[in-house]
Design a protein around this motif. Structure first.
Motif, PDB file in Angstrom:
ATOM      1  N   ALA A  76       0.844  -1.208   0.000  1.00 42.75           N
ATOM      2  CA  ALA A  76       0.000   0.000   0.000  1.00 42.75           C
ATOM      3  C   ALA A  76       0.873   1.249   0.000  1.00 42.75           C
ATOM      4  O   ALA A  76       0.729   2.139   0.836  1.00 42.75           O
ATOM      5  CB  ALA A  76      -0.961   0.007   1.189  1.00 42.75           C
ATOM      6  N   ARG A 146       4.466   3.583  -7.986  1.00 38.26           N
ATOM      7  CA  ARG A 146       4.927   2.361  -8.655  1.00 38.26           C
ATOM      8  C   ARG A 146       6.433   2.218  -8.461  1.00 38.26           C
ATOM      9  O   ARG A 146       7.193   3.122  -8.801  1.00 38.26           O
ATOM     10  CB  ARG A 146       4.594   2.475 -10.144  1.00 38.26           C
ATOM     11  N   LEU A 151       5.842  -5.250  -2.580  1.00 37.26           N
ATOM     12  CA  LEU A 151       4.785  -6.249  -2.433  1.00 37.26           C
ATOM     13  C   LEU A 151       3.576  -5.862  -3.277  1.00 37.26           C
ATOM     14  O   LEU A 151       2.786  -6.710  -3.678  1.00 37.26           O
ATOM     15  CB  LEU A 151       4.397  -6.334  -0.955  1.00 37.26           C
ATOM     16  N   ASN A 153       3.517  -5.163  -6.197  1.00 39.17           N
ATOM     17  CA  ASN A 153       3.618  -5.752  -7.533  1.00 39.17           C
ATOM     18  C   ASN A 153       3.232  -7.218  -7.548  1.00 39.17           C
ATOM     19  O   ASN A 153       3.067  -7.814  -8.592  1.00 39.17           O
ATOM     20  CB  ASN A 153       5.055  -5.619  -8.062  1.00 39.17           C
ATOM     21  N   ARG A 154       3.149  -7.802  -6.397  1.00 39.02           N
ATOM     22  CA  ARG A 154       2.874  -9.234  -6.313  1.00 39.02           C
ATOM     23  C   ARG A 154       1.559  -9.464  -5.600  1.00 39.02           C
ATOM     24  O   ARG A 154       1.443  -9.203  -4.427  1.00 39.02           O
ATOM     25  CB  ARG A 154       3.962  -9.953  -5.494  1.00 39.02           C
ATOM     26  N   THR A 155       0.614  -9.946  -6.325  1.00 34.93           N
ATOM     27  CA  THR A 155      -0.620 -10.330  -5.653  1.00 34.93           C
ATOM     28  C   THR A 155      -1.141 -11.561  -6.340  1.00 34.93           C
ATOM     29  O   THR A 155      -0.775 -11.869  -7.465  1.00 34.93           O
ATOM     30  CB  THR A 155      -1.702  -9.248  -5.717  1.00 34.93           C
ATOM     31  N   ASP A 157      -4.211 -12.011  -7.216  1.00 30.77           N
ATOM     32  CA  ASP A 157      -5.265 -11.770  -8.199  1.00 30.77           C
ATOM     33  C   ASP A 157      -4.907 -10.706  -9.242  1.00 30.77           C
ATOM     34  O   ASP A 157      -5.300 -10.794 -10.375  1.00 30.77           O
ATOM     35  CB  ASP A 157      -6.565 -11.386  -7.492  1.00 30.77           C
ATOM     36  N   ALA A 158      -4.161  -9.708  -8.842  1.00 29.09           N
ATOM     37  CA  ALA A 158      -3.884  -8.657  -9.806  1.00 29.09           C
ATOM     38  C   ALA A 158      -2.688  -7.834  -9.371  1.00 29.09           C
ATOM     39  O   ALA A 158      -2.397  -7.708  -8.198  1.00 29.09           O
ATOM     40  CB  ALA A 158      -5.098  -7.744  -9.945  1.00 29.09           C
ATOM     41  N   ALA A 159      -2.003  -7.289 -10.343  1.00 29.19           N
ATOM     42  CA  ALA A 159      -0.951  -6.344 -10.017  1.00 29.19           C
ATOM     43  C   ALA A 159      -1.629  -5.054  -9.601  1.00 29.19           C
ATOM     44  O   ALA A 159      -2.694  -4.712 -10.109  1.00 29.19           O
ATOM     45  CB  ALA A 159      -0.067  -6.088 -11.215  1.00 29.19           C
ATOM     46  N   THR A 160      -1.043  -4.328  -8.685  1.00 30.71           N
ATOM     47  CA  THR A 160      -1.732  -3.142  -8.202  1.00 30.71           C
ATOM     48  C   THR A 160      -1.265  -1.876  -8.898  1.00 30.71           C
ATOM     49  O   THR A 160      -2.043  -1.176  -9.504  1.00 30.71           O
ATOM     50  CB  THR A 160      -1.550  -3.013  -6.689  1.00 30.71           C
ATOM     51  N   TYR A 161       0.024  -1.599  -8.816  1.00 31.24           N
ATOM     52  CA  TYR A 161       0.469  -0.332  -9.376  1.00 31.24           C
ATOM     53  C   TYR A 161       0.957  -0.486 -10.809  1.00 31.24           C
ATOM     54  O   TYR A 161       1.881   0.171 -11.240  1.00 31.24           O
ATOM     55  CB  TYR A 161       1.530   0.316  -8.489  1.00 31.24           C
ATOM     56  N   SER A 162       0.360  -1.396 -11.544  1.00 29.40           N
ATOM     57  CA  SER A 162       0.439  -1.486 -12.999  1.00 29.40           C
ATOM     58  C   SER A 162       1.838  -1.473 -13.598  1.00 29.40           C
ATOM     59  O   SER A 162       2.071  -0.887 -14.624  1.00 29.40           O
ATOM     60  CB  SER A 162      -0.388  -0.366 -13.633  1.00 29.40           C
ATOM     61  N   VAL A 163       2.781  -2.087 -12.937  1.00 29.35           N
ATOM     62  CA  VAL A 163       4.071  -2.277 -13.597  1.00 29.35           C
ATOM     63  C   VAL A 163       3.870  -3.215 -14.781  1.00 29.35           C
ATOM     64  O   VAL A 163       4.328  -2.965 -15.888  1.00 29.35           O
ATOM     65  CB  VAL A 163       5.106  -2.868 -12.622  1.00 29.35           C
ATOM     66  N   ASP A 164       3.128  -4.286 -14.540  1.00 23.39           N
ATOM     67  CA  ASP A 164       2.879  -5.272 -15.599  1.00 23.39           C
ATOM     68  C   ASP A 164       2.128  -4.638 -16.755  1.00 23.39           C
ATOM     69  O   ASP A 164       2.487  -4.827 -17.912  1.00 23.39           O
ATOM     70  CB  ASP A 164       2.042  -6.429 -15.064  1.00 23.39           C
TER      71      ASP A 164
ATOM     72  N   ALA B   2       7.281  -8.926 -11.647  1.00 22.62           N
ATOM     73  CA  ALA B   2       7.118  -7.596 -12.215  1.00 22.62           C
ATOM     74  C   ALA B   2       8.467  -6.907 -12.350  1.00 22.62           C
ATOM     75  O   ALA B   2       8.761  -6.301 -13.377  1.00 22.62           O
ATOM     76  CB  ALA B   2       6.239  -6.762 -11.313  1.00 22.62           C
ATOM     77  N   ARG B  62      -9.111  -6.824 -15.124  1.00 19.48           N
ATOM     78  CA  ARG B  62      -7.871  -6.654 -14.378  1.00 19.48           C
ATOM     79  C   ARG B  62      -7.839  -5.289 -13.714  1.00 19.48           C
ATOM     80  O   ARG B  62      -7.411  -5.147 -12.570  1.00 19.48           O
ATOM     81  CB  ARG B  62      -6.663  -6.789 -15.315  1.00 19.48           C
ATOM     82  N   GLU B  65     -10.153  -5.255 -10.761  1.00 18.82           N
ATOM     83  CA  GLU B  65      -9.580  -6.043  -9.661  1.00 18.82           C
ATOM     84  C   GLU B  65      -8.458  -5.286  -8.990  1.00 18.82           C
ATOM     85  O   GLU B  65      -8.307  -5.295  -7.771  1.00 18.82           O
ATOM     86  CB  GLU B  65      -9.028  -7.361 -10.206  1.00 18.82           C
ATOM     87  N   LYS B  66      -7.663  -4.632  -9.847  1.00 21.48           N
ATOM     88  CA  LYS B  66      -6.522  -3.894  -9.342  1.00 21.48           C
ATOM     89  C   LYS B  66      -6.987  -2.788  -8.401  1.00 21.48           C
ATOM     90  O   LYS B  66      -6.434  -2.588  -7.321  1.00 21.48           O
ATOM     91  CB  LYS B  66      -5.779  -3.282 -10.531  1.00 21.48           C
ATOM     92  N   LEU B  70      -6.172  -2.452  -4.509  1.00 19.68           N
ATOM     93  CA  LEU B  70      -5.537  -1.251  -3.982  1.00 19.68           C
ATOM     94  C   LEU B  70      -6.325  -0.663  -2.823  1.00 19.68           C
ATOM     95  O   LEU B  70      -5.777  -0.335  -1.768  1.00 19.68           O
ATOM     96  CB  LEU B  70      -5.452  -0.196  -5.082  1.00 19.68           C
ATOM     97  N   ARG B  73      -6.062  -2.837   0.142  1.00 23.43           N
ATOM     98  CA  ARG B  73      -4.764  -2.744   0.813  1.00 23.43           C
ATOM     99  C   ARG B  73      -4.598  -1.429   1.549  1.00 23.43           C
ATOM    100  O   ARG B  73      -3.980  -1.385   2.614  1.00 23.43           O
ATOM    101  CB  ARG B  73      -3.649  -2.892  -0.213  1.00 23.43           C
ATOM    102  N   SER B  77      -3.748  -1.078   5.380  1.00 20.76           N
ATOM    103  CA  SER B  77      -2.596  -0.337   5.910  1.00 20.76           C
ATOM    104  C   SER B  77      -3.037   0.671   6.957  1.00 20.76           C
ATOM    105  O   SER B  77      -2.355   0.867   7.969  1.00 20.76           O
ATOM    106  CB  SER B  77      -1.828   0.355   4.783  1.00 20.76           C
TER     107      SER B  77
END
Lengths: 173, 289
Positions: A76, A146, A151, A153-155, A157-164, B2, B62, B65-66, B70, B73, B77
Protein backbone atom coordinates in the motif's frame (compact mmCIF):
# COMPACT_ATOMS: atom_id res chain seq x y z
CA UNK A 1 5.05 11.63 -18.11
CA UNK A 2 7.82 11.97 -20.61
CA UNK A 3 9.25 8.72 -21.79
CA UNK A 4 12.52 9.17 -19.92
CA UNK A 5 10.68 9.94 -16.70
CA UNK A 6 8.48 6.92 -17.16
CA UNK A 7 11.58 4.87 -17.71
CA UNK A 8 13.34 6.00 -14.56
CA UNK A 9 10.29 6.53 -12.38
CA UNK A 10 10.10 3.03 -10.87
CA UNK A 11 13.75 3.18 -9.89
CA UNK A 12 13.43 6.66 -8.42
CA UNK A 13 10.27 5.71 -6.58
CA UNK A 14 12.02 2.66 -5.21
CA UNK A 15 14.79 4.86 -3.87
CA UNK A 16 12.30 7.31 -2.34
CA UNK A 17 10.34 4.46 -0.82
CA UNK A 18 13.37 2.86 0.81
CA UNK A 19 14.80 6.17 2.05
CA UNK A 20 11.44 7.05 3.55
CA UNK A 21 11.21 3.60 5.11
CA UNK A 22 14.64 4.17 6.66
CA UNK A 23 13.62 7.56 7.99
CA UNK A 24 10.53 6.15 9.70
CA UNK A 25 12.24 3.08 11.08
CA UNK A 26 15.04 5.22 12.48
CA UNK A 27 12.64 7.80 13.90
CA UNK A 28 10.45 5.16 15.53
CA UNK A 29 13.35 2.97 16.61
CA UNK A 30 15.07 5.84 18.39
CA UNK A 31 12.00 6.35 20.56
CA UNK A 32 10.25 3.02 20.96
CA UNK A 33 12.57 1.71 23.67
CA UNK A 34 11.91 4.70 25.90
CA UNK A 35 8.25 5.58 25.61
CA UNK A 36 8.47 7.75 28.71
CA UNK A 37 10.95 9.97 26.91
CA UNK A 38 8.74 10.02 23.83
CA UNK A 39 5.81 11.14 25.97
CA UNK A 40 8.09 13.73 27.54
CA UNK A 41 8.92 15.19 24.16
CA UNK A 42 5.24 15.51 23.27
CA UNK A 43 4.66 17.25 26.59
CA UNK A 44 7.44 19.67 25.72
CA UNK A 45 5.35 21.10 22.87
CA UNK A 46 2.72 22.15 25.42
CA UNK A 47 0.03 21.68 22.79
CA UNK A 48 -2.02 18.69 23.91
CA UNK A 49 -3.87 17.99 27.14
CA UNK A 50 -2.18 15.50 29.43
CA UNK A 51 -4.02 12.33 28.42
CA UNK A 52 -3.80 12.98 24.71
CA UNK A 53 -0.12 13.89 24.96
CA UNK A 54 0.52 10.55 26.60
CA UNK A 55 -1.39 8.70 23.89
CA UNK A 56 0.39 10.50 21.07
CA UNK A 57 3.79 10.07 22.70
CA UNK A 58 3.26 6.35 23.20
CA UNK A 59 1.60 5.69 19.83
CA UNK A 60 3.88 7.72 17.57
CA UNK A 61 6.97 5.49 17.68
CA UNK A 62 4.82 2.47 16.86
CA UNK A 63 3.06 4.27 14.01
CA UNK A 64 6.42 5.35 12.63
CA UNK A 65 7.79 1.83 12.72
CA UNK A 66 4.62 0.42 11.12
CA UNK A 67 4.87 3.03 8.35
CA UNK A 68 8.52 2.17 7.89
CA UNK A 69 7.73 -1.52 7.52
CA UNK A 70 4.87 -0.85 5.08
CA UNK A 71 7.19 1.23 2.91
CA UNK A 72 10.04 -1.22 3.22
CA UNK A 73 7.99 -4.11 1.89
CA UNK A 74 6.10 -1.83 -0.49
CA UNK A 75 2.65 -2.63 0.79
CA UNK A 76 0.00 0.00 0.00
CA UNK A 77 2.77 2.34 -1.01
CA UNK A 78 0.53 5.22 -1.96
CA UNK A 79 -1.44 5.09 1.28
CA UNK A 80 1.78 4.90 3.30
CA UNK A 81 3.23 7.82 1.35
CA UNK A 82 0.12 9.91 1.94
CA UNK A 83 0.23 9.05 5.65
CA UNK A 84 3.87 10.15 5.66
CA UNK A 85 2.99 13.51 4.14
CA UNK A 86 0.20 14.02 6.66
CA UNK A 87 2.45 13.15 9.61
CA UNK A 88 5.22 15.42 8.35
CA UNK A 89 2.73 18.26 7.94
CA UNK A 90 1.64 17.75 11.55
CA UNK A 91 5.25 17.69 12.75
CA UNK A 92 6.13 20.86 10.85
CA UNK A 93 3.04 22.57 12.26
CA UNK A 94 4.01 21.47 15.77
CA UNK A 95 7.57 22.73 15.42
CA UNK A 96 6.36 25.98 13.87
CA UNK A 97 4.00 26.47 16.79
CA UNK A 98 6.78 25.78 19.28
CA UNK A 99 9.05 28.24 17.49
CA UNK A 100 6.32 30.88 17.31
CA UNK A 101 5.66 30.59 21.03
CA UNK A 102 9.35 30.92 21.74
CA UNK A 103 9.66 27.48 23.34
CA UNK A 104 13.18 26.19 23.52
CA UNK A 105 12.74 22.49 22.93
CA UNK A 106 14.32 19.70 21.02
CA UNK A 107 11.81 18.57 18.41
CA UNK A 108 12.10 14.95 19.55
CA UNK A 109 12.02 13.93 15.92
CA UNK A 110 14.74 11.34 16.00
CA UNK A 111 15.59 11.21 19.64
CA UNK A 112 14.53 11.98 23.13
CA UNK A 113 13.17 15.49 22.83
CA UNK A 114 12.04 17.79 25.54
CA UNK A 115 13.02 21.11 26.93
CA UNK A 116 16.53 22.27 26.23
CA UNK A 117 18.84 23.09 29.10
CA UNK A 118 19.85 26.73 29.36
CA UNK A 119 22.57 27.42 26.83
CA UNK A 120 21.39 24.81 24.34
CA UNK A 121 20.38 26.14 20.95
CA UNK A 122 17.16 25.27 19.20
CA UNK A 123 17.47 23.88 15.68
CA UNK A 124 14.07 24.73 14.27
CA UNK A 125 15.37 25.87 10.87
CA UNK A 126 17.25 22.63 10.40
CA UNK A 127 14.16 20.69 11.50
CA UNK A 128 12.00 22.53 8.96
CA UNK A 129 14.37 21.90 6.08
CA UNK A 130 14.73 18.25 6.96
CA UNK A 131 11.01 17.63 7.47
CA UNK A 132 10.27 19.62 4.32
CA UNK A 133 12.58 17.44 2.24
CA UNK A 134 11.05 14.31 3.70
CA UNK A 135 7.58 15.65 2.91
CA UNK A 136 8.60 16.36 -0.70
CA UNK A 137 9.97 12.83 -1.05
CA UNK A 138 6.77 11.39 0.40
CA UNK A 139 4.65 13.54 -1.93
CA UNK A 140 6.58 12.34 -4.98
CA UNK A 141 6.08 8.78 -3.84
CA UNK A 142 2.37 9.38 -3.32
CA UNK A 143 2.12 10.66 -6.90
CA UNK A 144 4.23 7.86 -8.38
CA UNK A 145 3.91 4.91 -6.00
CA UNK A 146 4.93 2.36 -8.65
CA UNK A 147 8.27 0.94 -7.61
CA UNK A 148 10.47 -2.11 -7.80
CA UNK A 149 10.78 -4.90 -5.26
CA UNK A 150 7.42 -3.95 -3.80
CA UNK A 151 4.78 -6.25 -2.43
CA UNK A 152 2.34 -4.11 -4.35
CA UNK A 153 3.62 -5.75 -7.53
CA UNK A 154 2.87 -9.23 -6.31
CA UNK A 155 -0.62 -10.33 -5.65
CA UNK A 156 -2.55 -13.47 -6.22
CA UNK A 157 -5.27 -11.77 -8.20
CA UNK A 158 -3.88 -8.66 -9.81
CA UNK A 159 -0.95 -6.34 -10.02
CA UNK A 160 -1.73 -3.14 -8.20
CA UNK A 161 0.47 -0.33 -9.38
CA UNK A 162 0.44 -1.49 -13.00
CA UNK A 163 4.07 -2.28 -13.60
CA UNK A 164 2.88 -5.27 -15.60
CA UNK A 165 0.26 -3.30 -17.41
CA UNK A 166 2.69 -0.85 -18.87
CA UNK A 167 4.75 -3.65 -20.18
CA UNK A 168 2.08 -5.56 -21.97
CA UNK A 169 2.19 -3.40 -25.05
CA UNK A 170 5.94 -3.44 -25.21
CA UNK A 171 6.18 -7.14 -25.07
CA UNK A 172 3.44 -7.74 -27.55
CA UNK A 173 5.14 -5.69 -30.18
CA UNK B 1 8.00 -11.20 -11.68
CA UNK B 2 7.12 -7.60 -12.21
CA UNK B 3 10.54 -6.35 -11.38
CA UNK B 4 12.14 -8.81 -13.76
CA UNK B 5 9.96 -7.56 -16.55
CA UNK B 6 10.68 -3.91 -15.95
CA UNK B 7 14.35 -4.63 -15.74
CA UNK B 8 14.10 -6.27 -19.12
CA UNK B 9 12.31 -3.26 -20.42
CA UNK B 10 14.93 -0.86 -19.24
CA UNK B 11 17.55 -2.69 -21.24
CA UNK B 12 15.63 -2.28 -24.46
CA UNK B 13 15.72 0.96 -26.40
CA UNK B 14 13.44 3.81 -25.31
CA UNK B 15 9.83 3.03 -25.96
CA UNK B 16 6.94 5.12 -26.85
CA UNK B 17 4.65 6.27 -24.07
CA UNK B 18 3.35 3.16 -22.43
CA UNK B 19 -0.34 2.88 -22.94
CA UNK B 20 -2.19 1.42 -20.04
CA UNK B 21 -4.89 0.10 -22.29
CA UNK B 22 -5.70 -0.11 -25.94
CA UNK B 23 -7.23 3.07 -27.35
CA UNK B 24 -10.60 1.62 -28.07
CA UNK B 25 -11.07 -0.12 -24.77
CA UNK B 26 -14.29 0.79 -23.00
CA UNK B 27 -14.43 2.42 -19.58
CA UNK B 28 -13.56 -0.01 -16.86
CA UNK B 29 -16.07 -1.85 -14.72
CA UNK B 30 -17.99 -3.31 -17.62
CA UNK B 31 -16.93 -6.72 -16.55
CA UNK B 32 -20.21 -8.32 -17.48
CA UNK B 33 -20.13 -11.84 -18.80
CA UNK B 34 -21.22 -12.75 -22.32
CA UNK B 35 -18.86 -11.88 -25.14
CA UNK B 36 -21.86 -10.83 -27.20
CA UNK B 37 -21.20 -7.12 -27.03
CA UNK B 38 -21.75 -5.08 -30.19
CA UNK B 39 -18.51 -5.23 -32.13
CA UNK B 40 -16.45 -2.20 -32.97
CA UNK B 41 -17.06 -0.69 -36.40
CA UNK B 42 -13.92 -2.11 -37.90
CA UNK B 43 -13.09 -4.52 -40.59
CA UNK B 44 -12.09 -7.52 -38.61
CA UNK B 45 -12.64 -11.15 -39.06
CA UNK B 46 -15.09 -12.57 -36.53
CA UNK B 47 -12.20 -14.39 -34.91
CA UNK B 48 -10.17 -11.22 -34.54
CA UNK B 49 -13.18 -9.41 -33.27
CA UNK B 50 -13.86 -12.04 -30.66
CA UNK B 51 -10.24 -11.96 -29.59
CA UNK B 52 -10.26 -8.17 -29.28
CA UNK B 53 -13.44 -8.21 -27.26
CA UNK B 54 -12.07 -10.89 -24.98
CA UNK B 55 -8.84 -8.97 -24.50
CA UNK B 56 -10.77 -5.83 -23.63
CA UNK B 57 -12.84 -7.72 -21.16
CA UNK B 58 -9.78 -9.18 -19.51
CA UNK B 59 -8.15 -5.77 -19.35
CA UNK B 60 -11.24 -4.23 -17.81
CA UNK B 61 -11.48 -7.01 -15.31
CA UNK B 62 -7.87 -6.65 -14.38
CA UNK B 63 -8.29 -2.94 -13.90
CA UNK B 64 -11.30 -3.37 -11.68
CA UNK B 65 -9.58 -6.04 -9.66
CA UNK B 66 -6.52 -3.89 -9.34
CA UNK B 67 -8.56 -0.99 -8.05
CA UNK B 68 -10.29 -3.27 -5.60
CA UNK B 69 -7.02 -4.71 -4.38
CA UNK B 70 -5.54 -1.25 -3.98
CA UNK B 71 -8.48 0.01 -2.01
CA UNK B 72 -8.45 -3.08 0.10
CA UNK B 73 -4.76 -2.74 0.81
CA UNK B 74 -5.04 0.92 1.65
CA UNK B 75 -7.69 0.10 4.21
CA UNK B 76 -5.54 -2.70 5.59
CA UNK B 77 -2.60 -0.34 5.91
CA UNK B 78 -4.69 2.24 7.74
CA UNK B 79 -5.89 -0.52 10.05
CA UNK B 80 -2.27 -1.55 10.63
CA UNK B 81 -1.33 2.01 11.58
CA UNK B 82 -4.26 2.30 13.98
CA UNK B 83 -3.41 -1.06 15.53
CA UNK B 84 0.20 0.08 15.94
CA UNK B 85 -0.98 3.23 17.72
CA UNK B 86 -3.15 1.22 20.04
CA UNK B 87 -0.36 -1.26 20.70
CA UNK B 88 1.95 1.61 21.60
CA UNK B 89 -0.50 2.96 24.11
CA UNK B 90 -1.06 -0.45 25.67
CA UNK B 91 2.68 -1.04 25.97
CA UNK B 92 3.09 2.40 27.51
CA UNK B 93 0.30 1.77 30.01
CA UNK B 94 1.75 -1.55 31.13
CA UNK B 95 5.07 0.21 31.76
CA UNK B 96 3.53 2.72 34.13
CA UNK B 97 3.71 2.36 37.88
CA UNK B 98 0.46 1.09 39.35
CA UNK B 99 0.42 2.51 42.86
CA UNK B 100 0.91 6.20 42.14
CA UNK B 101 -0.59 8.54 44.73
CA UNK B 102 -2.90 11.37 43.78
CA UNK B 103 -0.74 14.50 43.73
CA UNK B 104 -3.68 16.67 44.77
CA UNK B 105 -4.87 14.34 47.51
CA UNK B 106 -5.30 15.27 51.15
CA UNK B 107 -2.98 14.03 53.89
CA UNK B 108 -4.46 10.93 55.51
CA UNK B 109 -3.23 12.13 58.88
CA UNK B 110 -3.14 15.75 59.99
CA UNK B 111 -0.16 15.24 62.35
CA UNK B 112 2.13 13.79 59.73
CA UNK B 113 5.85 13.19 59.94
CA UNK B 114 8.08 16.08 58.88
CA UNK B 115 11.63 15.47 57.66
CA UNK B 116 14.62 16.94 59.44
CA UNK B 117 14.23 19.29 62.34
CA UNK B 118 12.12 22.43 62.30
CA UNK B 119 11.65 22.36 58.55
CA UNK B 120 7.90 22.58 58.40
CA UNK B 121 7.00 22.32 54.70
CA UNK B 122 10.44 23.31 53.63
CA UNK B 123 14.17 23.03 53.90
CA UNK B 124 16.20 26.07 54.86
CA UNK B 125 19.55 26.80 53.29
CA UNK B 126 21.54 29.68 54.76
CA UNK B 127 21.73 31.62 57.97
CA UNK B 128 18.45 31.84 59.86
CA UNK B 129 19.16 35.50 60.62
CA UNK B 130 19.61 36.50 56.99
CA UNK B 131 17.12 39.34 56.37
CA UNK B 132 15.66 38.26 53.03
CA UNK B 133 13.69 35.02 52.89
CA UNK B 134 13.48 33.46 49.43
CA UNK B 135 10.87 30.76 49.26
CA UNK B 136 10.97 28.38 46.32
CA UNK B 137 7.93 26.25 45.62
CA UNK B 138 8.94 23.57 43.17
CA UNK B 139 8.07 20.18 41.81
CA UNK B 140 10.92 17.73 41.34
CA UNK B 141 9.44 16.88 37.95
CA UNK B 142 9.04 20.39 36.62
CA UNK B 143 11.59 21.27 33.92
CA UNK B 144 11.42 25.01 34.57
CA UNK B 145 12.22 24.34 38.21
CA UNK B 146 15.35 22.47 37.18
CA UNK B 147 16.34 25.29 34.82
CA UNK B 148 15.66 27.85 37.51
CA UNK B 149 17.74 25.93 40.03
CA UNK B 150 20.64 25.68 37.62
CA UNK B 151 20.55 29.31 36.53
CA UNK B 152 20.20 30.69 40.06
CA UNK B 153 22.86 28.50 41.65
CA UNK B 154 25.84 30.87 41.65
CA UNK B 155 23.67 33.87 42.54
CA UNK B 156 22.16 32.01 45.50
CA UNK B 157 25.54 30.73 46.67
CA UNK B 158 26.94 34.25 46.71
CA UNK B 159 24.01 35.83 48.56
CA UNK B 160 23.73 32.98 51.06
CA UNK B 161 27.46 33.17 51.81
CA UNK B 162 27.05 36.92 52.41
CA UNK B 163 24.23 36.12 54.83
CA UNK B 164 21.94 38.38 52.84
CA UNK B 165 19.36 35.74 52.00
CA UNK B 166 18.12 32.43 53.28
CA UNK B 167 16.51 29.95 50.93
CA UNK B 168 13.46 27.94 51.87
CA UNK B 169 12.95 25.07 49.49
CA UNK B 170 9.37 23.85 49.44
CA UNK B 171 8.93 20.66 47.40
CA UNK B 172 5.30 20.16 46.40
CA UNK B 173 3.38 17.87 44.06
CA UNK B 174 1.70 19.71 41.20
CA UNK B 175 2.36 17.48 38.23
CA UNK B 176 1.72 13.83 39.03
CA UNK B 177 1.96 11.03 41.52
CA UNK B 178 5.64 10.82 40.68
CA UNK B 179 5.98 14.32 42.11
CA UNK B 180 4.76 12.96 45.45
CA UNK B 181 7.34 10.19 45.36
CA UNK B 182 10.07 12.60 44.34
CA UNK B 183 9.26 15.19 47.00
CA UNK B 184 8.96 12.49 49.66
CA UNK B 185 12.38 11.17 48.64
CA UNK B 186 13.70 14.72 49.02
CA UNK B 187 12.34 14.58 52.57
CA UNK B 188 14.29 11.34 53.07
CA UNK B 189 17.45 13.10 51.85
CA UNK B 190 16.80 15.96 54.31
CA UNK B 191 16.83 13.37 57.09
CA UNK B 192 20.27 12.29 55.94
CA UNK B 193 21.58 15.86 55.57
CA UNK B 194 21.98 15.44 51.82
CA UNK B 195 19.27 17.77 50.61
CA UNK B 196 21.26 19.90 48.18
CA UNK B 197 23.15 17.03 46.56
CA UNK B 198 20.06 14.89 46.15
CA UNK B 199 17.77 17.70 45.06
CA UNK B 200 20.24 18.77 42.38
CA UNK B 201 20.57 15.17 41.25
CA UNK B 202 16.80 14.83 40.86
CA UNK B 203 16.73 17.97 38.74
CA UNK B 204 19.57 16.72 36.58
CA UNK B 205 18.03 13.31 35.99
CA UNK B 206 14.53 14.64 35.60
CA UNK B 207 12.03 12.85 33.42
CA UNK B 208 8.78 14.60 32.64
CA UNK B 209 7.15 11.26 32.99
CA UNK B 210 8.47 10.74 36.46
CA UNK B 211 11.04 8.71 38.34
CA UNK B 212 9.79 5.62 40.12
CA UNK B 213 10.84 4.54 43.59
CA UNK B 214 13.68 2.34 42.40
CA UNK B 215 15.06 5.14 40.25
CA UNK B 216 14.78 7.56 43.19
CA UNK B 217 16.66 5.08 45.35
CA UNK B 218 19.34 4.60 42.72
CA UNK B 219 19.89 8.35 42.30
CA UNK B 220 20.33 8.55 46.06
CA UNK B 221 23.12 6.01 45.87
CA UNK B 222 24.76 8.22 43.21
CA UNK B 223 25.17 11.01 45.77
CA UNK B 224 26.16 8.74 48.64
CA UNK B 225 22.73 8.00 50.08
CA UNK B 226 23.26 4.29 50.54
CA UNK B 227 21.86 3.73 54.03
CA UNK B 228 19.02 1.32 54.58
CA UNK B 229 17.07 4.04 56.35
CA UNK B 230 17.10 6.17 53.18
CA UNK B 231 16.08 3.24 50.97
CA UNK B 232 13.24 2.27 53.28
CA UNK B 233 12.14 5.87 53.53
CA UNK B 234 11.99 6.19 49.71
CA UNK B 235 10.26 2.87 49.17
CA UNK B 236 7.69 3.51 51.90
CA UNK B 237 7.08 7.07 50.65
CA UNK B 238 7.41 8.03 54.29
CA UNK B 239 6.74 11.73 53.68
CA UNK B 240 3.73 11.39 51.41
CA UNK B 241 1.49 13.19 53.89
CA UNK B 242 4.07 15.92 54.36
CA UNK B 243 4.14 16.46 50.58
CA UNK B 244 0.37 16.48 50.26
CA UNK B 245 0.05 18.83 53.22
CA UNK B 246 2.66 21.22 51.84
CA UNK B 247 0.97 21.16 48.47
CA UNK B 248 -2.36 22.00 50.00
CA UNK B 249 -0.87 24.89 51.95
CA UNK B 250 0.83 26.14 48.82
CA UNK B 251 -2.47 26.12 46.95
CA UNK B 252 -4.19 27.88 49.80
CA UNK B 253 -1.51 30.53 49.64
CA UNK B 254 -2.17 31.08 45.94
CA UNK B 255 0.62 29.06 44.34
CA UNK B 256 -0.67 28.16 40.89
CA UNK B 257 2.39 26.68 39.26
CA UNK B 258 6.00 25.76 39.79
CA UNK B 259 8.39 27.30 40.35
CA UNK B 260 6.75 30.02 42.42
CA UNK B 261 9.07 32.37 44.26
CA UNK B 262 8.29 34.54 47.25
CA UNK B 263 10.82 37.13 48.35
CA UNK B 264 9.99 38.23 51.88
CA UNK B 265 6.43 37.18 51.23
CA UNK B 266 6.11 38.93 47.87
CA UNK B 267 5.46 36.84 44.77
CA UNK B 268 8.22 37.54 42.20
CA UNK B 269 8.57 36.23 38.67
CA UNK B 270 10.42 32.92 38.37
CA UNK B 271 12.27 34.25 35.33
CA UNK B 272 15.84 34.14 36.67
CA UNK B 273 16.62 37.73 35.61
CA UNK B 274 13.55 39.10 37.32
CA UNK B 275 14.00 36.90 40.38
CA UNK B 276 17.53 38.21 40.78
CA UNK B 277 16.31 41.78 40.37
CA UNK B 278 13.56 41.18 42.93
CA UNK B 279 15.99 39.70 45.44
CA UNK B 280 18.50 42.52 44.92
CA UNK B 281 15.74 45.06 45.44
CA UNK B 282 14.65 43.33 48.66
CA UNK B 283 18.24 43.28 49.92
CA UNK B 284 18.51 47.00 49.19
CA UNK B 285 15.31 47.73 51.06
CA UNK B 286 16.37 45.87 54.21
CA UNK B 287 19.92 47.23 54.17
CA UNK B 288 18.62 50.78 53.71
CA UNK B 289 16.54 50.56 56.84
Amino acid sequence: MTSSLSRWQPGISTLLRLVLAGVWLYAGGSKVLDLDASVDSVFAYELLPDGLARFVGAALPFIEIALGVLLLIGFATRAAAIASVVLMAIFVAGIASAAARGLTIDCGCFSEGGALRPGEETSYTKDFVRDGLIAVAATLLAVWPRSLFALDNRTSDAATYSVDDDLVDDEDE
Amino acid sequence: MASKKSAKRRKSEPKKKPAAQSPESPPAATASPAPSKPAKPKKQTPKERARAVAAEKVAAQRKAEKRRTLLHRSMVSVAILLAAALLGYIVYQTQQAKDLPNPGGKPTNSSYAIPGVGNKNGYVVGDASAPVAVEIYYDTMCPHCADFDEEMQSFFDEKVAAKQIRLIYRPISFLSGYSVWGASAVGCAIDENKFVDYNTKLFEEQSRNGLDKDELEKLGADVGLTSDSFKTCVQDVRYQNWVLGSTQEARDRGVKGTPTIYVNGVDVSPDPKETKAGIDAAIEVVSGQ
